[in-house]
Each structure stands twice: as structure tokens, then as C-alpha cells.
Design a protein around this motif. Structure first.
Motif, PDB file in Angstrom:
ATOM      1  N   GLU A   1       0.841  -1.205   0.000  1.00 54.59           N
ATOM      2  CA  GLU A   1       0.000   0.000   0.000  1.00 54.59           C
ATOM      3  C   GLU A   1       0.875   1.255   0.000  1.00 54.59           C
ATOM      4  OE1 GLU A   1      -2.486  -0.480   3.440  1.00 54.59           O
ATOM      5  OE2 GLU A   1      -3.838  -1.878   2.409  1.00 54.59           O
ATOM      6  N   ILE A   2       1.963   1.232   0.764  1.00 59.02           N
ATOM      7  CA  ILE A   2       2.882   2.375   0.817  1.00 59.02           C
ATOM      8  C   ILE A   2       3.518   2.607  -0.556  1.00 59.02           C
ATOM      9  CG2 ILE A   2       5.092   3.159   1.775  1.00 59.02           C
ATOM     10  CD1 ILE A   2       4.164   1.694   4.424  1.00 59.02           C
TER      11      ILE A   2
ATOM     12  N   ASP B   1       2.222   1.802  -3.428  1.00 61.31           N
ATOM     13  CA  ASP B   1       1.159   2.348  -4.281  1.00 61.31           C
ATOM     14  C   ASP B   1       0.960   3.842  -4.011  1.00 61.31           C
ATOM     15  OD1 ASP B   1       0.721  -0.108  -5.495  1.00 61.31           O
ATOM     16  OD2 ASP B   1      -1.013  -0.609  -4.227  1.00 61.31           O
ATOM     17  N   GLU B   2       0.983   4.230  -2.734  1.00 61.61           N
ATOM     18  CA  GLU B   2       0.844   5.643  -2.377  1.00 61.61           C
ATOM     19  C   GLU B   2       1.981   6.466  -2.994  1.00 61.61           C
ATOM     20  OE1 GLU B   2      -1.053   4.526   1.981  1.00 61.61           O
ATOM     21  OE2 GLU B   2       0.837   5.640   1.894  1.00 61.61           O
ATOM     22  N   ALA B   3       3.197   5.925  -2.935  1.00 63.49           N
ATOM     23  CA  ALA B   3       4.353   6.630  -3.510  1.00 63.49           C
ATOM     24  C   ALA B   3       4.173   6.816  -5.018  1.00 63.49           C
ATOM     25  CB  ALA B   3       5.645   5.871  -3.206  1.00 63.49           C
ATOM     26  N   ARG B   4       3.657   5.784  -5.676  1.00 67.99           N
ATOM     27  CA  ARG B   4       3.420   5.889  -7.119  1.00 67.99           C
ATOM     28  C   ARG B   4       2.379   6.963  -7.437  1.00 67.99           C
ATOM     29  NH1 ARG B   4       3.592   0.260  -6.316  1.00 67.99           N
ATOM     30  NH2 ARG B   4       5.567  -0.600  -7.031  1.00 67.99           N
ATOM     31  N   GLU B   5       1.393   7.114  -6.555  1.00 71.50           N
ATOM     32  CA  GLU B   5       0.349   8.125  -6.763  1.00 71.50           C
ATOM     33  C   GLU B   5       0.851   9.543  -6.472  1.00 71.50           C
ATOM     34  OE1 GLU B   5      -2.966   7.009  -4.325  1.00 71.50           O
ATOM     35  OE2 GLU B   5      -3.271   5.115  -5.385  1.00 71.50           O
ATOM     36  N   GLN B   6       1.729   9.687  -5.488  1.00 73.35           N
ATOM     37  CA  GLN B   6       2.164  11.008  -5.036  1.00 73.35           C
ATOM     38  C   GLN B   6       3.368  11.563  -5.788  1.00 73.35           C
ATOM     39  OE1 GLN B   6       2.544  11.459  -0.753  1.00 73.35           O
ATOM     40  NE2 GLN B   6       1.080   9.808  -0.426  1.00 73.35           N
TER      41      GLN B   6
ATOM     42  N   TYR C   1       9.964   8.918   1.346  1.00 76.13           N
ATOM     43  CA  TYR C   1       8.588   8.648   1.760  1.00 76.13           C
ATOM     44  C   TYR C   1       8.414   7.160   2.075  1.00 76.13           C
ATOM     45  CZ  TYR C   1       3.538   8.075   1.566  1.00 76.13           C
ATOM     46  OH  TYR C   1       2.237   7.752   1.870  1.00 76.13           O
TER      47      TYR C   1
ATOM     48  N   GLN D   1       7.521   5.831   5.817  1.00 80.25           N
ATOM     49  CA  GLN D   1       6.227   5.187   6.013  1.00 80.25           C
ATOM     50  C   GLN D   1       6.380   3.718   6.409  1.00 80.25           C
ATOM     51  OE1 GLN D   1       3.130   6.715   6.045  1.00 80.25           O
ATOM     52  NE2 GLN D   1       4.500   8.480   6.089  1.00 80.25           N
TER      53      GLN D   1
ATOM     54  N   ARG E   1       4.640   2.418   9.751  1.00 79.08           N
ATOM     55  CA  ARG E   1       3.352   1.735   9.603  1.00 79.08           C
ATOM     56  C   ARG E   1       3.415   0.225   9.421  1.00 79.08           C
ATOM     57  NH1 ARG E   1       1.208   5.041   4.664  1.00 79.08           N
ATOM     58  NH2 ARG E   1      -0.102   3.208   4.472  1.00 79.08           N
TER      59      ARG E   1
END
Length: 137
Positions: free
Chosen positions: A60-61, A63-68, A108, A112, A116
Motif C-alpha cells: 500500500e505504501i 502504491d501511495e508513492a506511485r500516486e504522489q 517517503y 512510512q 506503519r
């Protein structure tokens, strides 16, 4: 991809998963077991994880990095089990068209993951004591 490993991490193999012809920048981070923490001499670490949940949260982390961030590839691998001083405990690698995105995403992901992902660190000290350690960002 986020992975846990009970074997030594191979930075070259992990890097091969991140590199591609589209990327102009690559950033990696290696975290190693050091011989001290909070004025105590550390002999080894024992990392324990909830494997299924750790892998889910780790991915999930990523994926978040890819989005941000404007990145092309990202990989994070964390050791579990007993590690000696000098062993690599975590490897993070990110490729991107430009270096700024690769640097930012790598930081990031590392921060994270430490905050987490359910991985616990038990330090073994030279005086025979052990102690569970909170993640330090």
C-alpha cells in the motif's frame, strides 16, 4: 513490490527490479544494523513481522508513492529474523524520469515503512539484556 526476507538482501538483484530505460534517475537506501543504540552496545537484532499484514501495508505504501510522486518503479525489502552488526536490514529503491521524484519517493517509502509496517525490532545488547525498540524516523 514489498517483500520480507529471512535471507541476506542482495542489493544488485533488488536494483535490477527497479531499473528501466525510461528512468533517468535512480535512488536507493540501505539500512544496516549498527553496533549501538541509546548508549548501549548492540550485538545483534531480531526482526519479527506479521508477514501477511506487513506485505499488504508495505505494498500500500508503494502504491501511495506511485500516486504522489512521478516515479516509474519502486521496491522495498525488509529482513526478518536474526541480523548481525553490519547486515542490511532494509533496502528501498526508486527509479523515475527525474532525480527529485526518486529522492522524495525513496524517503517517503522508508519513513512510512518504519512508521506503519508491522515489523518489530528486538535489540540484543552486549550486557546480555534485550529490548524492543520503537521505529525512529
Amino acid at each position: 513490490m514489498f517483500t520480507l526476507s529471512d535471507q541476506a538482501l542482495n542489493a544488485d538483484n533488488l536494483k535490477a527490479q527497479v531499473i528501466n530505460d525510461r528512468s533517468g534517475g535512480f535512488v536507493s537506501f540501505e539500512g544496516w544494523v549498527r553496533n549501538h543504540n541509546h548508549n548501549k552496545s548492540v550485538q545483534q537484532l531480531d526482526y519479527q513481522a506479521h508477514d501477511k499484514l506487513a506485505t499488504k501495508v508495505g505494498n500500500e505504501i508503494l502504491d501511495e508513492a506511485r500516486e504522489q510522486f512521478a516515479i516509474n518503479e519502486a521496491v522495498c525489502s525488509h529482513r526478518v529474523g536474526l541480523l548481525k552488526v553490519g547486515d542490511m536490514a532494509i533496502w528501498v529503491g526508486v527509479s523515475a524520469d527525474h532525480r527529485e521524484a526518486a529522492f522524495a519517493a525513496c524517503q517517503y517509502i522508508l519513513n512510512q515503512t518504519k512508521a506503519r509496517v508491522p515489523i518489530w525490532k528486538n535489540e540484543h545488547y552486549s550486557d546480555g539484556e534485550t529490548g524492543w525498540v520503537e521505529a525512529n524516523l
